[in-house]
Design an enzyme around this catalytic site. Structure first.
Site, PDB file in Angstrom:
ATOM      1  N   SER B 145       0.848  -1.187   0.000  1.00 25.97           N
ATOM      2  CA  SER B 145       0.000   0.000   0.000  1.00 25.97           C
ATOM      3  C   SER B 145       0.894   1.252   0.000  1.00 25.97           C
ATOM      4  O   SER B 145       1.777   1.382  -0.855  1.00 25.97           O
ATOM      5  CB  SER B 145      -0.922  -0.063   1.221  1.00 25.97           C
ATOM      6  OG  SER B 145      -1.900   0.919   1.190  1.00 25.97           O
ATOM      7  N   ARG B 215     -11.857   5.988  10.435  1.00 23.71           N
ATOM      8  CA  ARG B 215     -11.479   4.580  10.448  1.00 23.71           C
ATOM      9  C   ARG B 215     -12.570   3.696   9.841  1.00 23.71           C
ATOM     10  O   ARG B 215     -12.276   2.705   9.171  1.00 23.71           O
ATOM     11  CB  ARG B 215     -11.193   4.148  11.874  1.00 23.71           C
ATOM     12  CG  ARG B 215     -10.680   2.721  11.993  1.00 23.71           C
ATOM     13  CD  ARG B 215      -9.435   2.506  11.176  1.00 23.71           C
ATOM     14  NE  ARG B 215      -8.717   1.310  11.578  1.00 23.71           N
ATOM     15  CZ  ARG B 215      -7.619   0.875  11.002  1.00 23.71           C
ATOM     16  NH1 ARG B 215      -7.106   1.532   9.976  1.00 23.71           N
ATOM     17  NH2 ARG B 215      -7.020  -0.202  11.425  1.00 23.71           N
ATOM     18  N   ASP B 344      -8.948  -6.234  -4.585  1.00 23.04           N
ATOM     19  CA  ASP B 344      -8.527  -4.956  -3.999  1.00 23.04           C
ATOM     20  C   ASP B 344      -9.053  -3.824  -4.869  1.00 23.04           C
ATOM     21  O   ASP B 344      -8.549  -3.584  -5.968  1.00 23.04           O
ATOM     22  CB  ASP B 344      -6.996  -4.918  -3.924  1.00 23.04           C
ATOM     23  CG  ASP B 344      -6.460  -3.643  -3.268  1.00 23.04           C
ATOM     24  OD1 ASP B 344      -7.246  -2.703  -3.016  1.00 23.04           O
ATOM     25  OD2 ASP B 344      -5.239  -3.605  -3.008  1.00 23.04           O
ATOM     26  N   HIS B 377      -8.107  -5.058  -0.233  1.00 23.34           N
ATOM     27  CA  HIS B 377      -6.809  -4.434   0.012  1.00 23.34           C
ATOM     28  C   HIS B 377      -6.110  -5.053   1.227  1.00 23.34           C
ATOM     29  O   HIS B 377      -4.891  -5.193   1.258  1.00 23.34           O
ATOM     30  CB  HIS B 377      -7.013  -2.939   0.235  1.00 23.34           C
ATOM     31  CG  HIS B 377      -5.743  -2.151   0.323  1.00 23.34           C
ATOM     32  ND1 HIS B 377      -4.844  -2.101  -0.715  1.00 23.34           N
ATOM     33  CD2 HIS B 377      -5.226  -1.390   1.314  1.00 23.34           C
ATOM     34  CE1 HIS B 377      -3.814  -1.329  -0.352  1.00 23.34           C
ATOM     35  NE2 HIS B 377      -4.026  -0.900   0.867  1.00 23.34           N
ATOM     36  N   ASP B 378      -6.865  -5.429   2.213  1.00 21.22           N
ATOM     37  CA  ASP B 378      -6.306  -6.028   3.425  1.00 21.22           C
ATOM     38  C   ASP B 378      -5.499  -7.292   3.161  1.00 21.22           C
ATOM     39  O   ASP B 378      -4.710  -7.714   4.023  1.00 21.22           O
ATOM     40  CB  ASP B 378      -7.440  -6.382   4.386  1.00 21.22           C
ATOM     41  CG  ASP B 378      -7.493  -5.434   5.562  1.00 21.22           C
ATOM     42  OD1 ASP B 378      -6.765  -4.425   5.522  1.00 21.22           O
ATOM     43  OD2 ASP B 378      -8.243  -5.699   6.496  1.00 21.22           O
TER      44      ASP B 378
END
Lengths: 401, 401
Positions: B145, B215, B344, B377-378
């Site tokens: 990232s 968040r 992602d 994405h994680d």
């Protein structure tokens, strides 16, 4: 239209008396068979078409109905032929009974005490309006997004009162991601200190910070990645064409997009030269979003935002049938037009195809158009020739009375 | 490590003196050729691998490094062979000089006055750390990232000091949509009344409302629609498997996900029975997001959030070359491994392919793996066998010294 008979809601609560704001366009024919009901989405109203005039007879600025490209004389939903009804839903903030109004049982503003309303409740209330108008059967019920859910809901609650349902950019329920975006928006509103648990009216304040954030999140999900890149890309502020527009009313001159709470005056940026700032506007996309947020926070009711996003979350006709949408839609008798847009990632084409499949499982008459439009979810409000053309054809060849 | 020589920043500002927190793993070999620098993303730190012990010699709860699946003895980045360095970036809030610390020029906490830092600045600071360690050339620089942007930046700023760059789930710059999500998160923080223009430290408060919203937005974009549907779907609260986890640290027992500001105690919901509420938790996904937001707001600095998201926004090596990434990457001399993940949507595979293409245009040695992982994405932080295997192979066959 005022209603005195209480409306029992899906939640078990009821509204003792209520008003519905509505507009009509065209003329109801003698056998009352040419009515088309238009259902609105999150932030729209009963004003679906036409313009308003001011006292001097001039057209009021920006008074165009939200689906004016679709509805009017000679338009796809031709008001020379159809009697079109736009109705503001219960819980909204554009004239129908909602959280900003006084609860006759307590003589206090409803605020957060306004009962939770669902798509089913809206359809029930709309049906009562038609009852008063003497309209037994709709030529068509039509809506986009949350409006499409209402159109689908009509075919299940009143299968014999709907000849055609036009369901645009919609879905049989929300995904976890959809709910997640709604929830973040709600949290932004609810945790705004000016929200006061939903009773901000008493304090003479509005939870504008929360509404701004909610609207900014919404806007991101209404647009496609592609159209955002094409329209804004990585352009720095004041390098974009100020005359161009994208998506929903985006008439924002970017220099208007200043949020006073940023606490510092904005300097014009040189092209491709960063200002190196975390709180000021650097990119055009930021300016656009701030402007949209500011504008929305001026006119939209915070409790209505919570109610309408919850109605989206709750809609799920398959839930009574163990998640089997085909069984859920077996009740429907209407003919259907479904429309989706390839770049809509909020209500993707796959979600419309689920509805098409479930209808076909029930041997229903269903037309489906997947429009290759770049504008994301917002496409349903825009004047795309192929989209407009499909609806025009459908009304001409199938709905015509 | 303390640095007394001022660091001139990309913005033109400078930091007179600063500290960098770092950790190392393994042993630097005699010719100092086996160093691997790990660059972190938004909310991580120098603690990339291993665990901490408490005073009694027991492993501290949840003290595992953020890339412990990737780095350690016998792991893909094998610390029996490589000397691994984790460094906390300038402006972060985990030990290196940042907004929470005192500006030696004013003897006041930096707060919002901490200078804007960029990927280029971080790379410069990291290079100085290596200078002190006597490391001229890195065996590899690696990150996911935003960390991947730093790895790519290394190959452009110090082309002769990097043999290999491993760039995971990254992009050559942010899209308008990426910037938009960052901006909404920033606005949530900046418009929180407890932010006080970034000087909240003076008031003894934290802008937790804004951090929570930031968040929650982030989390939605880290996960894929698919994994959210699989893990949470439309499940009502307390119907989900409490032991299961998803994505980034998702060890949240959903009953912990209560935001006190909702203002009412939560009742357990019956399966498939709505509570009809706009402010309480109804769906499991809401509980998960609220918990993640609450946890984050407890430990993360608001000014750091602004700085790090801006560093993401600003990164754009092609901008000096009229947007031509191939020309921008002509400087790079390293060999590359690029990895992306199919689901992602924050940094999609297409963005990694842009980098691959630009490197190939320059006849660079580049390996590319597009991993069909469901986690969005994680995925770059997770223990996916194919992903871990690719990195293992690359380090074994290509990086090995």
């Amino acid at each position: 239209m005022h209603f005195d008979e209480p409306l029992l809601l899906q939640s078990g609560a009821s509204i003792r008396a209520y008003d519905l704001s509505y507009e009509t366009y065209g003329t109801l024919n003698v056998d009352k068979s040419n009515a088309v009901l238009i259902c609105h989405a999150l932030n729209a109203s009963h004003h679906v078409a036409g313009v308003y005039l001011d006292e001097t007879g001039h057209v009021k600025d920006k008074s165009e109905g939200w689906w004016d490209s679709m509805i009017g004389p000679g338009k796809p939903v031709d008001t020379d032929q159809f009697f079109v009804i736009g109705v503001n839903n219960l819980g909204s903030c554009f004239g129908s009974t909602g959280p900003m109004q006084v609860n006759p049982d307590t003589n206090e503003v409803y605020g957060a005490n306004f009962p939770v309303v669902t798509v089913q409740d809206w359809v029930s209330a709309q049906a009562r309006l038609l009852d008063v108008m003497g309209i037994q059967t709709l030529a068509a019920v039509m809506g986009g997004s949350l409006g499409g859910m209402q159109a689908l809901g009509w075919t299940l609650q009143y299968p014999d009162r709907v000849r055609h349902a036009v369901v645009v950019a919609s879905a049989p329920n929300l995904t976890a991601e959809n709910i997640a975006f709604n929830e973040v928006a709600r949290r932004a509103i609810v945790t705004d200190p000016d929200f006061h648990g939903g009773h901000f009216y008493r304090y003479g304040v509005l939870p504008k910070r929360g509404l701004r954030i909610a609207r900014m999140i919404g806007h991101i999900t209404y647009l496609s990645d592609d159209v955002m890149n094409e329209k804004f890309g990585r352009q720095l502020r004041q390098t974009v064409d100020l005359q161009s527009s994208v998506g929903e009313p985006c008439e924002a001159p970017p220099q208007a997009g200043v949020d006073a709470s940023a606490g510092s005056a904005l300097q014009p940026a040189k092209r491709d030269a960063y200002k190196y700032t975390t709180q000021e506007i650097e990119f055009e996309i930021e300016s656009y979003l701030r402007y949209q947020g500011d504008k929305f926070a001026e006119y939209f009711d915070a409790n209505t935002y919570l109610l309408i996003t919850r109605a989206l979350d709750y809609f799920d006709p398959a839930s009574e049938f163990g998640g089997d949408l085909s069984r859920a839609l077996a009740k429907a008798r209407a003919k259907f037009l479904l429309v989706s847009f390839t770049t809509d990632w909020r209500f993707s084409p796959a979600r419309s195809r689920e509805i098409v499949k479930a209808l076909l499982d029930n041997q229903r008459d269903v037309s489906y158009a997947e429009i290759d439009a770049p504008h994301g979810h917002d496409a349903f409000l825009l004047d795309d020739a192929r989209y407009i053309g499909v609806v025009r054809s459908y009304f001409k060849s199938k709905v015509a009375v």
